[in-house]
Design a protein around this motif. Structure first.
Motif, PDB file in Angstrom:
ATOM      1  N   ARG A   1       0.723  -1.190  -0.100  1.00 30.57           N
ATOM      2  CA  ARG A   1      -0.104  -0.063   0.198  1.00 30.57           C
ATOM      3  C   ARG A   1       0.875   1.215  -0.275  1.00 30.57           C
ATOM      4  O   ARG A   1       1.922   1.326   1.006  1.00 30.57           O
ATOM      5  CB  ARG A   1      -1.114   0.055   1.316  1.00 30.57           C
ATOM      6  CG  ARG A   1      -1.687   1.394   1.482  1.00 30.57           C
ATOM      7  CD  ARG A   1      -2.756   1.114   2.480  1.00 30.57           C
ATOM      8  NE  ARG A   1      -1.852   1.090   3.809  1.00 30.57           N
ATOM      9  CZ  ARG A   1      -2.512   0.639   5.025  1.00 30.57           C
ATOM     10  NH1 ARG A   1      -4.057   0.941   5.009  1.00 30.57           N
ATOM     11  NH2 ARG A   1      -1.865   0.607   6.147  1.00 30.57           N
ATOM     12  N   CYS A   2       0.623   2.076  -0.765  1.00 26.96           N
ATOM     13  CA  CYS A   2       1.289   3.486  -0.852  1.00 26.96           C
ATOM     14  C   CYS A   2       0.976   4.122   0.517  1.00 26.96           C
ATOM     15  O   CYS A   2      -0.248   4.527   0.766  1.00 26.96           O
ATOM     16  CB  CYS A   2       0.827   4.378  -2.019  1.00 26.96           C
ATOM     17  SG  CYS A   2       1.753   5.902  -2.218  1.00 26.96           S
ATOM     18  N   ALA A   3       1.955   4.461   1.207  1.00 27.27           N
ATOM     19  CA  ALA A   3       1.974   5.099   2.481  1.00 27.27           C
ATOM     20  C   ALA A   3       1.496   6.662   2.437  1.00 27.27           C
ATOM     21  O   ALA A   3       0.980   7.355   3.217  1.00 27.27           O
ATOM     22  CB  ALA A   3       3.058   5.498   3.233  1.00 27.27           C
ATOM     23  N   GLN A   4       1.421   7.085   0.946  1.00 25.38           N
ATOM     24  CA  GLN A   4       1.158   8.719   0.727  1.00 25.38           C
ATOM     25  C   GLN A   4      -0.250   8.682   0.471  1.00 25.38           C
ATOM     26  O   GLN A   4      -0.968   9.319   1.052  1.00 25.38           O
ATOM     27  CB  GLN A   4       2.023   8.905  -0.493  1.00 25.38           C
ATOM     28  CG  GLN A   4       1.870  10.732  -0.982  1.00 25.38           C
ATOM     29  CD  GLN A   4       2.490  11.499  -0.228  1.00 25.38           C
ATOM     30  OE1 GLN A   4       3.786  11.130   0.350  1.00 25.38           O
ATOM     31  NE2 GLN A   4       2.396  12.755  -0.062  1.00 25.38           N
ATOM     32  N   CYS A   5      -0.513   7.964  -0.677  1.00 29.33           N
ATOM     33  CA  CYS A   5      -2.150   8.210  -1.227  1.00 29.33           C
ATOM     34  C   CYS A   5      -2.927   6.942  -0.753  1.00 29.33           C
ATOM     35  O   CYS A   5      -4.008   7.074  -1.168  1.00 29.33           O
ATOM     36  CB  CYS A   5      -1.927   8.415  -2.550  1.00 29.33           C
ATOM     37  SG  CYS A   5      -1.724   7.112  -3.597  1.00 29.33           S
ATOM     38  N   GLY A   6      -2.290   5.913  -0.405  1.00 31.38           N
ATOM     39  CA  GLY A   6      -3.140   4.474   0.163  1.00 31.38           C
ATOM     40  C   GLY A   6      -3.609   3.806  -0.997  1.00 31.38           C
ATOM     41  O   GLY A   6      -4.250   2.699  -0.717  1.00 31.38           O
TER      42      GLY A   6
ATOM     43  N   ALA B   1       7.934   2.293  -6.598  1.00 35.88           N
ATOM     44  CA  ALA B   1       7.061   3.257  -6.429  1.00 35.88           C
ATOM     45  C   ALA B   1       5.692   3.436  -6.530  1.00 35.88           C
ATOM     46  O   ALA B   1       5.324   2.170  -7.513  1.00 35.88           O
ATOM     47  CB  ALA B   1       7.769   4.447  -7.214  1.00 35.88           C
ATOM     48  N   CYS B   2       4.855   4.088  -6.135  1.00 33.10           N
ATOM     49  CA  CYS B   2       3.613   4.255  -6.330  1.00 33.10           C
ATOM     50  C   CYS B   2       3.356   4.619  -7.703  1.00 33.10           C
ATOM     51  O   CYS B   2       3.745   5.930  -8.241  1.00 33.10           O
ATOM     52  CB  CYS B   2       2.882   5.181  -5.329  1.00 33.10           C
ATOM     53  SG  CYS B   2       1.010   5.499  -5.823  1.00 33.10           S
ATOM     54  N   ALA B   3       2.464   4.051  -8.512  1.00 39.29           N
ATOM     55  CA  ALA B   3       2.141   4.288  -9.960  1.00 39.29           C
ATOM     56  C   ALA B   3       1.156   5.673 -10.098  1.00 39.29           C
ATOM     57  O   ALA B   3       0.944   6.563 -11.024  1.00 39.29           O
ATOM     58  CB  ALA B   3       1.648   3.233 -10.729  1.00 39.29           C
ATOM     59  N   SER B   4       0.544   5.955  -8.817  1.00 40.91           N
ATOM     60  CA  SER B   4      -0.480   7.048  -8.759  1.00 40.91           C
ATOM     61  C   SER B   4       0.222   8.191  -8.351  1.00 40.91           C
ATOM     62  O   SER B   4       0.050   9.424  -9.125  1.00 40.91           O
ATOM     63  CB  SER B   4      -1.510   6.494  -7.724  1.00 40.91           C
ATOM     64  OG  SER B   4      -2.610   7.283  -8.050  1.00 40.91           O
ATOM     65  N   CYS B   5       0.852   8.481  -7.246  1.00 42.52           N
ATOM     66  CA  CYS B   5       1.343   9.641  -6.794  1.00 42.52           C
ATOM     67  C   CYS B   5       2.833   9.593  -6.618  1.00 42.52           C
ATOM     68  O   CYS B   5       3.795  10.603  -6.520  1.00 42.52           O
ATOM     69  CB  CYS B   5       0.887   9.788  -5.415  1.00 42.52           C
ATOM     70  SG  CYS B   5       1.815   8.727  -4.143  1.00 42.52           S
ATOM     71  N   GLY B   6       3.771   8.322  -7.227  1.00 47.36           N
ATOM     72  CA  GLY B   6       5.104   8.572  -7.273  1.00 47.36           C
ATOM     73  C   GLY B   6       5.944   8.290  -6.167  1.00 47.36           C
ATOM     74  O   GLY B   6       7.221   8.229  -6.080  1.00 47.36           O
TER      75      GLY B   6
HETATM   76 ZN   LIG Z   1       0.725   6.820  -3.890  1.00 50.20          ZN
END
Ligand SMILES: [Zn+2]
Length: 345
Positions: free
Chosen positions: A235-240, A249-254
């Motif tokens: 799970r992305c810790a930034q955007c969830g 890296a998160c493909a959504s927010c990087g």
């Molecule tokens: Zn993210």
């Protein structure tokens, strides 16, 4: 060391094997430079119909292959054939090979070709398996409508015995020359195969281990979770956003920051295949493999267990089970959530 010692005997056997290899290589080398077989002439001139079929199949919409005006506008003398069609002008179907077999053309006097003789020598020496390893083509001039190609081939080289992942064998390189109706060279091709000695089959009792996944720093948590009986989702810790397979890296927010959530293990069969061939050691066949969509929304590829391959259905509810495949590998697998199906096995 006495001459009768096991080590001395082994040394003698090794020396004999080396002599055999040297003698074989000397024989194989006598084929170098010989024509593989007869020249083969294309059955048809280079024509627009075959080109159309090719570009349709390849999804190639370059107009110079089908449109005279576009070809001339691009500096060509007219419509040209896709260079990679080279072999298509000459190759025949399996059953229509000259000589009526895979063995290729006979010589003018009806003798078997040098290529066949070479393969017979390799077969007799135990190099009975074959795999194509390289194909390099050189295009000398554009091939245009109306050309009529002929190919000749020469056995260019035979390598010494090499150790490869498939087994020990010899690389055989054939050089083919494509000429037009005027005898002008239009293209060449080097084709390399490996003739190898298949490894001895393992005895039944000696079942090979299941192949190891390549566990990198990025995905180690997933397999460690499985070992501990949990199915983890990154799970992305930034955007969830949840993601699988794991990546840095998160493909959504990087963001490179991440943690994990524990999946309920419930999901549905999103898609599946039943593998029959090729059969790799460490698996039972037929082998049903699914893309499972977890109720959290991510998908993963996993074995299906506790179900007959014929009973698998897209949309079927499944539940995860951590299976210790062997001493050091635990993997999530999925079985039908419907207890009547589970009970049937
Ligand atoms: Zn993210």
């Amino acid at each position: 060391m006495s001459p009768e010692s096991p080590l001395a005997a082994q040394g003698t056997a090794d020396a004999a094997a080396q002599r055999d290899r040297n003698a074989l290589l000397a024989e194989l080398r006598t084929f170098e430079g010989r024509p593989s077989g007869l020249a083969t002439e294309a059955r048809d001139e280079v024509n627009q119909a075959m080109i159309r079929h090719w570009v349709d199949a390849m999804g190639d919409d370059n107009p110079v292959y089908v449109d005279e005006a576009a070809a001339r506008a691009n500096g060509f003398p007219g419509v040209i054939a896709p260079p990679t069609m080279l072999q298509a002008w000459i190759m025949r179907g399996y059953r229509s090979q000259p000589g009526g077999s895979w063995q290729g053309p006979r010589t003018e006097s009806g003798e078997i070709s040098a290529q066949e003789q070479l393969f017979a020598v390799l077969n007799a020496a135990g190099f009975t398996s074959v795999v194509a390893t390289n194909c390099d083509q050189e295009y000398i001039r554009d091939i245009v409508l109306g050309d009529r190609l002929t190919v000749t081939s020469v056995i260019e080289s035979v390598s010494p015995e090499k150790h490869t992942g498939l087994g020990d064998g010899h690389f055989v390189t054939t050089r083919l020359e494509y000429t037009d109706q005027h005898g002008e060279l239009v293209a060449t091709m080097r084709f390399r195969i490996l003739r190898f000695r298949p490894r001895a089959a393992r005895p039944e009792a000696d079942t090979p281990p299941r192949p190891r996944p390549a566990i990198t720093q990025d995905i180690a948590f997933f397999f460690e979770g499985a070992r501990q009986g949990t199915l983890l989702i990154q799970r992305c810790a930034q955007c969830g956003q949840l993601r699988h397979p794991p990546r840095p890296a998160c493909a959504s927010c990087g963001s490179f920051e991440w943690d994990t959530v524990t999946s309920s293990g419930r999901g549905t069969v999103y898609s599946y295949v039943v593998v029959h061939h090729p059969q790799v050691g460490g698996f039972d066949y037929p082998l049903p493999i699914a893309v499972v969509e977890l109720e959290e929304g991510t998908r993963l590829v996993a074995d299906l267990i506790g179900v007959e391959p014929a009973d698998v259905r897209i949309g079927m509810p499944v539940v995860a089970e951590m299976v210790a495949v062997d001493g050091d590998l635990t993997l999530p697998m999925f079985r039908p959530a419907d207890s009547t199906l589970v009970g049937a096995l």
